[in-house]
Write an enzyme that holds these catalytic residues in place. Sequence first.
Site, PDB file in Angstrom:
ATOM      1  N   HIS A   1      10.069   3.083   2.797  1.00 55.25           N
ATOM      2  CA  HIS A   1       9.004   2.078   2.845  1.00 55.25           C
ATOM      3  C   HIS A   1       8.190   1.990   1.562  1.00 55.25           C
ATOM      4  O   HIS A   1       7.249   1.199   1.486  1.00 55.25           O
ATOM      5  CB  HIS A   1       8.076   2.368   4.023  1.00 55.25           C
ATOM      6  CG  HIS A   1       8.789   2.382   5.335  1.00 55.25           C
ATOM      7  ND1 HIS A   1       9.108   3.553   5.992  1.00 55.25           N
ATOM      8  CD2 HIS A   1       9.280   1.376   6.105  1.00 55.25           C
ATOM      9  CE1 HIS A   1       9.738   3.260   7.113  1.00 55.25           C
ATOM     10  NE2 HIS A   1       9.869   1.962   7.210  1.00 55.25           N
TER      11      HIS A   1
ATOM     12  N   ARG B   1       2.559  -3.397   6.858  1.00 58.74           N
ATOM     13  CA  ARG B   1       2.595  -1.980   7.195  1.00 58.74           C
ATOM     14  C   ARG B   1       2.003  -1.113   6.090  1.00 58.74           C
ATOM     15  O   ARG B   1       1.600   0.018   6.339  1.00 58.74           O
ATOM     16  CB  ARG B   1       4.026  -1.558   7.518  1.00 58.74           C
ATOM     17  CG  ARG B   1       4.558  -2.247   8.770  1.00 58.74           C
ATOM     18  CD  ARG B   1       5.703  -1.496   9.391  1.00 58.74           C
ATOM     19  NE  ARG B   1       6.961  -1.709   8.694  1.00 58.74           N
ATOM     20  CZ  ARG B   1       8.121  -1.152   9.082  1.00 58.74           C
ATOM     21  NH1 ARG B   1       8.168  -0.374  10.143  1.00 58.74           N
ATOM     22  NH2 ARG B   1       9.228  -1.392   8.407  1.00 58.74           N
TER      23      ARG B   1
ATOM     24  N   ASP C   1      14.334  -3.309  17.454  1.00 64.22           N
ATOM     25  CA  ASP C   1      13.584  -2.116  17.057  1.00 64.22           C
ATOM     26  C   ASP C   1      12.101  -2.358  17.336  1.00 64.22           C
ATOM     27  O   ASP C   1      11.487  -3.258  16.769  1.00 64.22           O
ATOM     28  CB  ASP C   1      13.798  -1.849  15.567  1.00 64.22           C
ATOM     29  CG  ASP C   1      13.170  -0.542  15.107  1.00 64.22           C
ATOM     30  OD1 ASP C   1      12.426   0.073  15.897  1.00 64.22           O
ATOM     31  OD2 ASP C   1      13.422  -0.124  13.961  1.00 64.22           O
TER      32      ASP C   1
ATOM     33  N   GLU D   1      15.102  -0.248  21.069  1.00 64.93           N
ATOM     34  CA  GLU D   1      14.922   0.998  20.318  1.00 64.93           C
ATOM     35  C   GLU D   1      13.459   1.390  20.170  1.00 64.93           C
ATOM     36  O   GLU D   1      12.609   0.556  19.868  1.00 64.93           O
ATOM     37  CB  GLU D   1      15.556   0.827  18.930  1.00 64.93           C
ATOM     38  CG  GLU D   1      15.402   2.025  18.018  1.00 64.93           C
ATOM     39  CD  GLU D   1      16.161   1.839  16.720  1.00 64.93           C
ATOM     40  OE1 GLU D   1      15.662   2.289  15.665  1.00 64.93           O
ATOM     41  OE2 GLU D   1      17.267   1.247  16.739  1.00 64.93           O
TER      42      GLU D   1
ATOM     43  N   GLU E   1      14.197   8.578  16.123  1.00 60.50           N
ATOM     44  CA  GLU E   1      13.941   8.486  14.688  1.00 60.50           C
ATOM     45  C   GLU E   1      12.754   9.342  14.258  1.00 60.50           C
ATOM     46  O   GLU E   1      12.781   9.983  13.207  1.00 60.50           O
ATOM     47  CB  GLU E   1      13.707   7.013  14.338  1.00 60.50           C
ATOM     48  CG  GLU E   1      13.155   6.734  12.978  1.00 60.50           C
ATOM     49  CD  GLU E   1      12.834   5.258  12.779  1.00 60.50           C
ATOM     50  OE1 GLU E   1      12.036   4.962  11.877  1.00 60.50           O
ATOM     51  OE2 GLU E   1      13.371   4.411  13.514  1.00 60.50           O
TER      52      GLU E   1
ATOM     53  N   ASP F   1      16.793  11.161  12.215  1.00 56.37           N
ATOM     54  CA  ASP F   1      16.916  10.911  10.776  1.00 56.37           C
ATOM     55  C   ASP F   1      17.166  12.246  10.103  1.00 56.37           C
ATOM     56  O   ASP F   1      16.342  13.160  10.182  1.00 56.37           O
ATOM     57  CB  ASP F   1      15.643  10.262  10.232  1.00 56.37           C
ATOM     58  CG  ASP F   1      15.799   9.775   8.806  1.00 56.37           C
ATOM     59  OD1 ASP F   1      16.163  10.597   7.937  1.00 56.37           O
ATOM     60  OD2 ASP F   1      15.559   8.587   8.543  1.00 56.37           O
TER      61      ASP F   1
ATOM     62  N   HIS G   1      19.386   7.485  12.171  1.00 57.21           N
ATOM     63  CA  HIS G   1      18.558   6.454  11.552  1.00 57.21           C
ATOM     64  C   HIS G   1      18.792   6.456  10.038  1.00 57.21           C
ATOM     65  O   HIS G   1      18.679   7.488   9.375  1.00 57.21           O
ATOM     66  CB  HIS G   1      17.086   6.751  11.847  1.00 57.21           C
ATOM     67  CG  HIS G   1      16.124   5.918  11.052  1.00 57.21           C
ATOM     68  ND1 HIS G   1      15.397   6.419   9.993  1.00 57.21           N
ATOM     69  CD2 HIS G   1      15.782   4.618  11.172  1.00 57.21           C
ATOM     70  CE1 HIS G   1      14.628   5.467   9.496  1.00 57.21           C
ATOM     71  NE2 HIS G   1      14.844   4.364  10.191  1.00 57.21           N
TER      72      HIS G   1
ATOM     73  N   GLU H   1      23.956   3.272  10.975  1.00 58.12           N
ATOM     74  CA  GLU H   1      23.029   2.194  10.635  1.00 58.12           C
ATOM     75  C   GLU H   1      22.997   1.977   9.125  1.00 58.12           C
ATOM     76  O   GLU H   1      22.968   2.936   8.354  1.00 58.12           O
ATOM     77  CB  GLU H   1      21.623   2.531  11.112  1.00 58.12           C
ATOM     78  CG  GLU H   1      20.578   1.497  10.694  1.00 58.12           C
ATOM     79  CD  GLU H   1      19.163   1.861  11.114  1.00 58.12           C
ATOM     80  OE1 GLU H   1      18.335   0.939  11.237  1.00 58.12           O
ATOM     81  OE2 GLU H   1      18.881   3.070  11.317  1.00 58.12           O
TER      82      GLU H   1
END
Length: 421
Positions: free
Chosen positions: A28, A55, A221, A247, A274, A297, A324, A344
């Site tokens: 991110h 975010r 998600d 999810e 995740e 993850d 993830h 993914e």
Amino acid sequence: MSSVRSFPKISKVRTFVIEGVGSGGDYHNVAGEHWLVGSKIATPMSGYEAYRKSRTSWGINVLGSFCVEIESSDGTKGFATGFGGPPACWLVHEHFERFLIGADPRDTNNLFEQMYRASMFYGRKGLPVAVISVIDLAIWDLLGKIRNEPVYKLIGGATRERLWFYCTGPEPTAAKSMGFTAAKVPLPYSPGEGPEGMRKNIAFLTKHREDVGPDYPLRVDCYMSLNVPYTIELVEKCKHLNIDWWEECLSPDDSDGFELLKRAHPTIKFTTGEHEYSRYGFRKLIEGRNIDILQPDIMWVGGLTELLKISAMASAYDIPVVPHASGPYSYHFVVSQANSPFHEYLSNSPDGKSVIPVFGNLFTNEPIPSKGYVDVKDLDRPGFGLEINPQARLIDAFSILRPGPAKALKEKIEEETEESA
């Protein structure tokens, strides 16, 4: 009797942060216009109007990426990236390094247990376990390089010749056109946005279903943003859309809530994991059998060492493990596990409509899906097979953690006087 050959020991540990955005293990930490942070996406903070738009407004990218390099006594180096920034580097050197120097890198179980147990009084989940994860991945990379084998060959070998992917991004039609087996979209509205938000969620998903057609798998998600009543209602109102799975609907701490979801919708698939940590965190999810797919993850859960234990537990309950994101680190895991059917791909391009490396420009040769898949033979390089880009903007954390002493005030005044003379 012949004796086994001696094996190199861990001799040095270095950490790095990465200058700028778009590179490394913090998914991110990207530019503001990127779909991952600039789109309308429901989050646990969506109940606060001031933090709904982006975010980054509430700090999803506050830590940034960091990297760990572990060198053995023969000069071989293992390398891995994750998220955590300067705080992660501090934990590596001030706490975890003591368990690494002089250790046999093959003792992955022992090294994990020591780091996990030593940090239990402040860790167990979150950043400390994520830091251990990156250390663990660097150790596995080191082992593969010392033995001149890809990591997946060290953990059981291949279970297939091709690894297939689904795509998470803002445009399912783009995922379909690029050959991905399915598409997953982030839900835009949360319970805090009321009945109008519910209607907009249904309209949003209806449009995407119409765009990709009735048979293409479409997944949703929810990023920990919903609660039990809202999820039950939303799933009921979207049954006609044939959503493949829902999810991470609930907070990771509401494991009992998934029992209520499954009781309300026994034929609907729910996935999560995740943001769960270690085998202890996954134990109840697995034993409850209310989750249809687990999604740890590898860069957060405890690394490859802990993920293998989680996978073993899940396989005994016939629960698939689909990690993830996490790029090539998880590719090696998935191709070695019979109960990990696919992977993914988290779209890293700003508009989410093209395929680029998950870790940006950190590596020169990161394998990426083409037509929805990666051939296992493309992973046949020592360790995780990733080569550091000479142009990557790595900053040695030593200078951040141990800055030089400030000059005395008297010396500074004298220097300024000389310059003005």
